[in-house]
Write a protein that holds these residues in place. Sequence first.
Motif, PDB file in Angstrom:
ATOM      1  N   GLY A 182     167.109  44.154  60.529  1.00 55.27           N
ATOM      2  CA  GLY A 182     166.987  43.217  61.636  1.00 55.27           C
ATOM      3  C   GLY A 182     167.790  41.965  61.352  1.00 55.27           C
ATOM      4  N   LEU A 183     168.360  41.352  62.423  1.00 53.66           N
ATOM      5  CA  LEU A 183     169.180  40.151  62.276  1.00 53.66           C
ATOM      6  C   LEU A 183     168.801  39.174  63.382  1.00 53.66           C
ATOM      7  N   GLY A 184     168.794  37.893  63.052  1.00 51.50           N
ATOM      8  CA  GLY A 184     168.476  36.901  64.056  1.00 51.50           C
ATOM      9  C   GLY A 184     168.809  35.505  63.588  1.00 51.50           C
ATOM     10  N   LYS A 185     168.987  34.601  64.578  1.00 47.81           N
ATOM     11  CA  LYS A 185     169.244  33.210  64.231  1.00 47.81           C
ATOM     12  C   LYS A 185     168.022  32.583  63.589  1.00 47.81           C
ATOM     13  N   GLN A 186     166.831  33.025  64.017  1.00 43.31           N
ATOM     14  CA  GLN A 186     165.573  32.576  63.406  1.00 43.31           C
ATOM     15  C   GLN A 186     164.904  33.780  62.730  1.00 43.31           C
ATOM     16  N   SER A 197     158.353  32.972  68.440  1.00 46.02           N
ATOM     17  CA  SER A 197     157.301  33.496  69.314  1.00 46.02           C
ATOM     18  C   SER A 197     157.823  33.840  70.703  1.00 46.02           C
ATOM     19  N   ARG A 198     158.958  33.312  71.084  1.00 43.39           N
ATOM     20  CA  ARG A 198     159.498  33.621  72.404  1.00 43.39           C
ATOM     21  C   ARG A 198     160.121  34.999  72.391  1.00 43.39           C
ATOM     22  N   ARG A 199     159.843  35.773  73.426  1.00 47.42           N
ATOM     23  CA  ARG A 199     160.378  37.129  73.504  1.00 47.42           C
ATOM     24  C   ARG A 199     161.878  37.116  73.791  1.00 47.42           C
ATOM     25  N   THR A 200     162.334  36.152  74.589  1.00 40.70           N
ATOM     26  CA  THR A 200     163.774  36.070  74.916  1.00 40.70           C
ATOM     27  C   THR A 200     164.206  34.623  74.808  1.00 40.70           C
ATOM     28  N   ASN A 201     165.504  34.431  74.736  1.00 37.27           N
ATOM     29  CA  ASN A 201     166.074  33.096  74.640  1.00 37.27           C
ATOM     30  C   ASN A 201     167.379  33.074  75.443  1.00 37.27           C
ATOM     31  N   PRO A 202     167.277  32.792  76.739  1.00 41.67           N
ATOM     32  CA  PRO A 202     168.494  32.835  77.565  1.00 41.67           C
ATOM     33  C   PRO A 202     169.546  31.844  77.119  1.00 41.67           C
ATOM     34  N   GLY A 203     169.156  30.760  76.467  1.00 40.27           N
ATOM     35  CA  GLY A 203     170.141  29.753  76.064  1.00 40.27           C
ATOM     36  C   GLY A 203     170.769  30.001  74.727  1.00 40.27           C
ATOM     37  N   LEU A 204     170.624  31.223  74.160  1.00 43.26           N
ATOM     38  CA  LEU A 204     171.153  31.521  72.838  1.00 43.26           C
ATOM     39  C   LEU A 204     172.679  31.551  72.885  1.00 43.26           C
ATOM     40  N   THR A 205     173.317  30.785  72.005  1.00 41.84           N
ATOM     41  CA  THR A 205     174.784  30.713  71.949  1.00 41.84           C
ATOM     42  C   THR A 205     175.234  30.942  70.523  1.00 41.84           C
ATOM     43  N   ASP A 206     176.534  31.279  70.410  1.00 45.68           N
ATOM     44  CA  ASP A 206     177.089  31.471  69.075  1.00 45.68           C
ATOM     45  C   ASP A 206     177.528  30.144  68.507  1.00 45.68           C
ATOM     46  N   ILE A 207     178.272  30.199  67.392  1.00 50.57           N
ATOM     47  CA  ILE A 207     178.667  28.980  66.693  1.00 50.57           C
ATOM     48  C   ILE A 207     179.635  28.134  67.523  1.00 50.57           C
ATOM     49  N   ASN A 208     180.353  28.799  68.456  1.00 49.00           N
ATOM     50  CA  ASN A 208     181.301  28.082  69.296  1.00 49.00           C
ATOM     51  C   ASN A 208     180.719  27.666  70.635  1.00 49.00           C
ATOM     52  N   ASN A 255     179.398  29.746  72.846  1.00 53.03           N
ATOM     53  CA  ASN A 255     179.479  30.823  73.833  1.00 53.03           C
ATOM     54  C   ASN A 255     178.151  31.566  73.901  1.00 53.03           C
ATOM     55  N   PRO A 256     177.729  31.971  75.099  1.00 50.81           N
ATOM     56  CA  PRO A 256     176.441  32.696  75.221  1.00 50.81           C
ATOM     57  C   PRO A 256     176.509  34.052  74.520  1.00 50.81           C
ATOM     58  N   VAL A 257     175.363  34.458  73.944  1.00 54.45           N
ATOM     59  CA  VAL A 257     175.254  35.743  73.249  1.00 54.45           C
ATOM     60  C   VAL A 257     174.546  36.708  74.178  1.00 54.45           C
ATOM     61  N   ASP A 258     175.197  37.863  74.379  1.00 55.86           N
ATOM     62  CA  ASP A 258     174.615  38.837  75.291  1.00 55.86           C
ATOM     63  C   ASP A 258     173.340  39.448  74.738  1.00 55.86           C
ATOM     64  N   ARG A 259     173.316  39.719  73.443  1.00 53.69           N
ATOM     65  CA  ARG A 259     172.150  40.409  72.889  1.00 53.69           C
ATOM     66  C   ARG A 259     171.043  39.403  72.654  1.00 53.69           C
ATOM     67  N   LEU A 260     170.028  39.436  73.548  1.00 52.58           N
ATOM     68  CA  LEU A 260     168.964  38.441  73.471  1.00 52.58           C
ATOM     69  C   LEU A 260     168.031  38.667  72.291  1.00 52.58           C
ATOM     70  N   SER A 261     168.008  39.921  71.706  1.00 52.19           N
ATOM     71  CA  SER A 261     167.084  40.189  70.608  1.00 52.19           C
ATOM     72  C   SER A 261     167.514  39.508  69.322  1.00 52.19           C
ATOM     73  N   PHE A 262     168.720  38.951  69.259  1.00 49.43           N
ATOM     74  CA  PHE A 262     169.156  38.279  68.046  1.00 49.43           C
ATOM     75  C   PHE A 262     168.562  36.882  67.906  1.00 49.43           C
ATOM     76  N   ASP A 263     167.596  36.516  68.747  1.00 50.66           N
ATOM     77  CA  ASP A 263     167.020  35.187  68.584  1.00 50.66           C
ATOM     78  C   ASP A 263     166.140  35.104  67.343  1.00 50.66           C
ATOM     79  N   ASN A 264     165.499  36.231  66.870  1.00 50.18           N
ATOM     80  CA  ASN A 264     164.770  36.207  65.578  1.00 50.18           C
ATOM     81  C   ASN A 264     164.873  37.585  64.941  1.00 50.18           C
ATOM     82  N   ALA A 265     164.866  37.578  63.597  1.00 52.53           N
ATOM     83  CA  ALA A 265     165.136  38.788  62.824  1.00 52.53           C
ATOM     84  C   ALA A 265     164.011  39.805  62.959  1.00 52.53           C
TER      85      ALA A 265
END
Length: 631
Positions: free
Chosen positions: A457-461, A465-476, A478-488
């Motif tokens: 599993g991989l994630g920024k956190q 506790s949030r199931r999704t994170n629509p505001g998730l962006t990469d280092i630049n 840019n929005p990240v399509d895969r919403l499951s990467f918000d937590n590992a």
Amino acid sequence: MKRQLVSVICLVALALNGLPGCMLRNPGHRFGGDLAHLGQVADQTHYGDVHQAADGSLATMGSPPPRLLTDLTPADFWPMTPEEAVQLAVINSPVLRDLGGTVLRQPPTLRSVYDPALVETNPGRATNIPGAGTTSGVPAALSFFDAEFSTRAFFEKNDRAFNNRIVGLGTQIFQQDFINWQSELKKRSMTGGQYTFRKTWEYDANNSMDNVFGSAWGTLMDFEVRQPLFQGRGVDFNQIAGPDGLPGQMNGVRVARLNTDLAVTEYQIGLRDLVSNVENAYWDLYYAYRDLEAKIAARDEALQIWQELKVGGGGGPAGAAPPDVAAQIAQASEQYFRFQEQVQNALNGKLIQGTQVNNGSLAGTFRAVPGVLVAERRLRLAIGLPINDSRVIRPAHDPKMVRVVFNWDEVLNEALTRRSELQRQRTVIRRSELELLANRNFLLPRLDAFGRYRFRGLGKQLIDSRRTNPGLTDINGNPVDRLSFDNAYQDLTTGDFQEWQLGFEFALPIGFRRAHAAVRHSQLQLARERAVLNEQERQLVHDLSNSYAEVHRAFEVLQTAFNRRLQARQNVDALEVVRETGEPIDTNLRLDAQRRLADAESGFYAAFAEYMVAIKNVHFEKGSLLDYNEV
């Protein structure tokens, strides 16, 4: 700046007694320096006072003095039966003492009530207990198959410069904060396999230009199995050699259980020897009392004859009597003092080895050594009572003069089945057979099958506790399509990233030299132990034959000694009847008759003690002595 930083590090290291080699150089410094601090350390070290007696020992409680020949205080007798003596010995013997002073000369060789438990709980170190060796006890051998939990965490700060940006992950100056935390649970099986469940957390924050996130968490869950297919495989091997066994080094649970059985058998042998020594000491004391009584009676009779001769010769000094009477008076007085000397020795005794195990026969050959006080102290030593006491032990009653008959075939079969030494040797043979079986396993090559299945599993956190994170962006940004990467953890539970690995590991020692040596050694050891068992059985038949014949001889001699004693008493009585009629009697006849009666009395009770010891020895040789004494 760098030199200042190095100096600071060295000073900190010196303050903490730290890194070797980082020392301030002093022109006046000499190798070793001032060793005065060693004396201070030695003064602070506490050493136990080995000269101080432990609380409750004889050195602190004291012991009354032994009874002496000149002590005319009437004795307070303690009547004791053989059954009571054995019972007291068993109760008072945490250490199975002998009568030869082994407790002072060779204390490591003593058996004790603690030995079986010490072997059972042995963590795997060498002991002085016979049969224990250096192998582990049963709990320690079973511990090889216990589940084991371990965890480890590493925290890293990396700061590196690379000449190549590709090597530096897109940057020339690579900077990274890295954390790796791993926990695992391992379990060995009786078949030799090892099962592992492992959980890993990783945190990586670096300045690579190709990162999606500036920092990210990774989590891994592994299931791993390793199973030997040839060497190290099977329940029998792992229970004999143990999962970490080597050729010639067996630490399995079955070997540990046999070692415990050996320790129990050794304790039974020691307990049997103790009971045998108690009976030996008891019958020594019985004979000592009877011998003392015979010598006291002979001494008193000699004194009476002396006094009668003095009165009959005029009552004056020996020189005033006629020459023939003076010679008779001197002869009677000499016999009196002879018996007085024998009475003194029969009362106190000399420090001569008495009846005990291994003094001519394994069970103990009776030795007619006079001495009540010495024999009484030996009995006290054997049964664990205080050596000196206000009471004096005395045998409670005389045994019955009854012939005891053993059936040879039954005695022989019982001895070959129940004798503790043979049971011990058969256990050693069984252990050697198991070791040979396990050592043959080392002649096989090492081939292990290996399998691993992993979830990632991989994630920024790590946890969100949030199931999704629509505001998730990469280092630049840019929005990240895969919403499951918000937590590992959320990404791990999706099961989208799974890995597996299968493989084999093969090892083949060219020649198997150590394994062949171990097998050959086990074969020779097994052949030796079987040959030893055969010789032990022959020795047992020899000793049992001697004990069996000794019972018959001792009873026949006892009957003869009884008749001799009876005739000696009749001889003295006949001379006494003649003396009472007033007829003159040769003094030599009276003195000789009294000597013969004393010798016959002493010989009869020595034969009686020999007979009782002989009966005990048959039970000793056939392995039923403890049952015979209801132990």
